[in-house]
Design an enzyme around this catalytic site. Structure first.
Site, PDB file in Angstrom:
ATOM      1  N   GLN A   1      -5.849  -1.426   2.892  1.00  0.00           N
ATOM      2  CA  GLN A   1      -5.024  -1.151   4.077  1.00  0.00           C
ATOM      3  C   GLN A   1      -5.587   0.034   4.835  1.00  0.00           C
ATOM      4  OE1 GLN A   1      -2.646   1.833   3.846  1.00  0.00           O
ATOM      5  NE2 GLN A   1      -2.551   1.690   6.088  1.00  0.00           N
TER       6      GLN A   1
ATOM      7  N   HIS B   1       7.909  -0.476   7.370  1.00  0.00           N
ATOM      8  CA  HIS B   1       7.265   0.588   6.614  1.00  0.00           C
ATOM      9  C   HIS B   1       8.234   1.190   5.587  1.00  0.00           C
ATOM     10  CE1 HIS B   1       3.385   2.993   7.151  1.00  0.00           C
ATOM     11  NE2 HIS B   1       3.952   3.611   6.141  1.00  0.00           N
TER      12      HIS B   1
ATOM     13  N   ARG C   1      14.417  -5.550  -4.131  1.00  0.00           N
ATOM     14  CA  ARG C   1      14.691  -4.961  -5.453  1.00  0.00           C
ATOM     15  C   ARG C   1      15.117  -5.986  -6.498  1.00  0.00           C
ATOM     16  NH1 ARG C   1      12.433  -1.889  -2.812  1.00  0.00           N
ATOM     17  NH2 ARG C   1      12.983   0.238  -2.206  1.00  0.00           N
TER      18      ARG C   1
ATOM     19  N   GLY D   1       0.332   5.633  -0.145  1.00  0.00           N
ATOM     20  CA  GLY D   1      -0.602   6.751  -0.135  1.00  0.00           C
ATOM     21  C   GLY D   1      -0.137   7.912  -0.993  1.00  0.00           C
TER      22      GLY D   1
ATOM     23  N   THR E   1      -2.508  -1.320   9.436  1.00  0.00           N
ATOM     24  CA  THR E   1      -1.113  -0.929   9.673  1.00  0.00           C
ATOM     25  C   THR E   1      -0.921  -0.583  11.147  1.00  0.00           C
ATOM     26  OG1 THR E   1      -0.789  -0.216   7.409  1.00  0.00           O
ATOM     27  CG2 THR E   1       0.673   0.761   9.043  1.00  0.00           C
TER      28      THR E   1
ATOM     29  N   LYS F   1      -0.121  -5.276   9.428  1.00  0.00           N
ATOM     30  CA  LYS F   1       1.112  -4.872   8.733  1.00  0.00           C
ATOM     31  C   LYS F   1       1.975  -4.032   9.671  1.00  0.00           C
ATOM     32  CE  LYS F   1       2.674  -2.160   4.712  1.00  0.00           C
ATOM     33  NZ  LYS F   1       3.148  -0.854   5.181  1.00  0.00           N
TER      34      LYS F   1
ATOM     35  N   PRO G   1       0.823  -1.213   0.000  1.00  0.00           N
ATOM     36  CA  PRO G   1       0.000   0.000   0.000  1.00  0.00           C
ATOM     37  C   PRO G   1       0.856   1.261   0.000  1.00  0.00           C
ATOM     38  CG  PRO G   1       0.053  -0.973   2.195  1.00  0.00           C
ATOM     39  CD  PRO G   1       0.749  -1.937   1.275  1.00  0.00           C
TER      40      PRO G   1
HETATM   41  C1  LIG Z   1       5.312   6.675  -1.217  1.00  0.00           C
HETATM   42  C2  LIG Z   1       4.973   5.670  -0.165  1.00  0.00           C
HETATM   43  C3  LIG Z   1       3.758   5.735   0.469  1.00  0.00           C
HETATM   44  C4  LIG Z   1       3.422   4.774   1.430  1.00  0.00           C
HETATM   45  N1  LIG Z   1       2.182   4.794   2.007  1.00  0.00           N
HETATM   46  C5  LIG Z   1       1.813   3.805   2.834  1.00  0.00           C
HETATM   47  C6  LIG Z   1       0.475   3.742   3.301  1.00  0.00           C
HETATM   48  O1  LIG Z   1      -0.369   4.560   2.963  1.00  0.00           O
HETATM   49  N2  LIG Z   1       0.161   2.729   4.165  1.00  0.00           N
HETATM   50  C7  LIG Z   1       1.082   1.783   4.565  1.00  0.00           C
HETATM   51  O2  LIG Z   1       0.741   0.886   5.341  1.00  0.00           O
HETATM   52  N3  LIG Z   1       2.344   1.818   4.099  1.00  0.00           N
HETATM   53  C8  LIG Z   1       2.720   2.781   3.238  1.00  0.00           C
HETATM   54  N4  LIG Z   1       3.984   2.794   2.724  1.00  0.00           N
HETATM   55  C9  LIG Z   1       4.911   1.698   3.073  1.00  0.00           C
HETATM   56  C10 LIG Z   1       4.766   0.532   2.077  1.00  0.00           C
HETATM   57  O3  LIG Z   1       3.520  -0.091   2.203  1.00  0.00           O
HETATM   58  C11 LIG Z   1       5.840  -0.533   2.301  1.00  0.00           C
HETATM   59  O4  LIG Z   1       5.832  -0.941   3.634  1.00  0.00           O
HETATM   60  C12 LIG Z   1       7.246  -0.067   1.907  1.00  0.00           C
HETATM   61  O5  LIG Z   1       7.203   0.864   0.848  1.00  0.00           O
HETATM   62  C13 LIG Z   1       8.095  -1.254   1.504  1.00  0.00           C
HETATM   63  O6  LIG Z   1       9.403  -0.875   1.250  1.00  0.00           O
HETATM   64  P1  LIG Z   1      10.000  -0.587  -0.220  1.00  0.00           P
HETATM   65  O7  LIG Z   1       9.422   0.705  -0.671  1.00  0.00           O
HETATM   66  O8  LIG Z   1      11.455  -0.513   0.039  1.00  0.00           O
HETATM   67  O9  LIG Z   1       9.608  -1.745  -1.104  1.00  0.00           O
HETATM   68  C14 LIG Z   1       4.343   3.745   1.767  1.00  0.00           C
HETATM   69  C15 LIG Z   1       5.577   3.699   1.116  1.00  0.00           C
HETATM   70  C16 LIG Z   1       5.894   4.628   0.155  1.00  0.00           C
HETATM   71  C17 LIG Z   1       7.209   4.514  -0.563  1.00  0.00           C
END
Ligand SMILES: Cc1cc2nc3c(=O)[nH]c(=O)nc-3n(C[C@H](O)[C@H](O)[C@H](O)COP(=O)(O)O)c2cc1C
Length: 393
Positions: A129, A280, A315, A82, A157, A256, A80
């Site tokens: 989420q 996160h 990655r 945002g 979350t 999460k 997820p």
């Molecule tokens: C731009 C952005 C927005 C995010 N928004 C949310 C969100 O709204 N809710 C949430 O549970 N996690 C959010 N996350 C965390 C992601 O769900 C996830 O845990 C994380 O990006 C995983 O790591 P990675 O970006 O290295 O793959 C966000 C991450 C990013 C990069």
């Protein structure tokens, strides 16, 4: 757009960096405070090598995994995220389409900008989420909306009781609620394809992006502070609410942000259907250990067949294989999918998933493992593994 030159997920990151305004790229790329956890999320994969087998016959490879009776063709989904409207016009839809067209899970963020009802109508199948407040009356109303929209999987979350300290966003003049400024305007003007294709197109077609899925009713524009506040009451949310939700929610319920084996044990006891091991993406508590390092302890704390999911820093296909060998069933990717969508919409996010799929397939063969479900710690370097899990094998 010709995506042939994109060979790895890093290629999408480099292209997104060029395409997006500095402040927008910074929002996606960034972590909190000193970005210790963002860096650790990548470095952790170097601490664990493989111990491949040879001559095993790997012609009929399979990377499909089964979660709650559903077969996914690859152990990968989209995490997820945002406020994606600032990266691409109707970006949540692109991410949903990319995942759905490949039969993979997509988790729609509560802070997303396309109405969940639109996504559920077509392509459908999104998990939702929630950033939930500790307020049962409001929770009940949100749950009713999710049920009406035929959401089957609810992800709560747990690692965001308060807003994180995202200094990089403040330095770039990027805040939520979003406040336009001359600096941001100039940043946009220096990226004309984004200004026309994302900013102006969104304003013209849909108006200012809104938080359409945070509350029981479509929420306010990202430029306004909602009456409830964005994070109001999240610091009141406890396991007691999760038990209460368990009774209320007929679908699958996932937490999460689990990092501690003790919390994983509680999740099992309180009837959760899975947990996502996650820091996160290094965007909450800076210094939180990488999810991959937390995985072995959590694996040891839950029943053998309890689905463990994970995200943070994945990655490469080999990264995914390391997590699966340590006991994860599904791996979610965040930023790379958003970079893919920023560069080339659903096609770009889809290509990110396809690259991972190819890398997993090739590396399964090179590991000498025909079926991903047979992958286990025996395929990892035993010396590194011992220090990685911090106890005797
Ligand atoms: C731009 C952005 C927005 C995010 N928004 C949310 C969100 O709204 N809710 C949430 O549970 N996690 C959010 N996350 C965390 C992601 O769900 C996830 O845990 C994380 O990006 C995983 O790591 P990675 O970006 O290295 O793959 C966000 C991450 C990013 C990069």
């Amino acid at each position: 757009m010709n995506l042939t030159p994109f060979l790895s997920l890093a290629d999408f990151e480099a292209a997104a960096r060029r395409t997006l305004p500095h402040a927008v790229y910074g929002y996606v790329f960034g972590g909190t405070e000193d970005s210790l956890s963002v860096k650790a999320n990548r470095a952790v994969f170097d601490r664990l090598g493989f111990r491949p087998r040879g001559l095993t016959g790997v012609a009929n490879r399979s990377q499909s995994v089964n979660v709650w009776g559903t077969e996914y063709p690859s152990p990968v989904g989209i995490a997820p995220m945002g406020v994606t409207a600032i990266c691409r016009y109707r970006c949540d839809m692109d991410l949903a389409v990319a995942a759905r067209s490949r039969g993979l899970p997509y988790v729609l963020s509560g802070a997303s900008n396309v109405a969940l009802e639109d996504i559920q109508e077509n392509p459908g199948g999104a998990w939702y989420q929630g950033y939930f407040p500790g307020d049962k009356q409001r929770l009940e109303r949100i749950v009713q909306r999710l049920l009406r929209a035929n959401v089957q999987v609810l992800v709560v979350t747990s690692d965001t009781p308060v807003a994180a300290n995202r200094e990089n966003n403040q330095r770039n003049g990027f805040t939520i609620p979003f406040r336009p400024s001359w600096r941001l305007l100039l940043d946009g003007m220096l990226h004309p394809s984004w200004s026309c294709g994302v900013f102006l197109k969104t304003l013209r077609q849909d108006g200012i992006p809104r938080f359409l899925n945070l509350y029981e009713e479509p929420g306010p524009a990202i430029t306004a502070e909602p009456e409830q506040g964005f994070r109001g009451g999240r610091d009141l949310l406890t396991w007691e609410h999760m038990s209460w939700l368990r009774d209320l929610w007929p679908g699958k319920l996932v937490v999460k942000g689990i990092m501690h084996p003790g919390d994983a044990e509680i999740a099992v006891k309180r009837g959760m259907d899975a947990v996502i091991v996650s820091n996160h993406g290094g965007r909450q508590l800076d210094g939180a250990m990488p999810a991959l390092a937390a995985l072995p302890g959590i694996k040891a704390a839950v029943p053998e067949d309890f689905p463990l999911m994970i995200d943070g820093g994945f990655r490469r296909g080999t990264d995914v294989l390391k997590a699966v060998a340590l006991g994860a069933r599904l791996v979610f990717i965040g930023r790379p999918a958003l970079y893919g969508a920023s560069v080339a919409g659903a096609e770009g996010a889809g290509k990110v998933l396809d690259i991972l799929r190819q890398e997993i397939d090739r590396n399964l063969a090179l590991l000498g493992c025909e079926n991903i479900n047979e992958l286990n710690t025996d395929y990892l370097d035993p010396v590194q593994l011992r220090s990685f899990i911090g106890r005797p094998l």
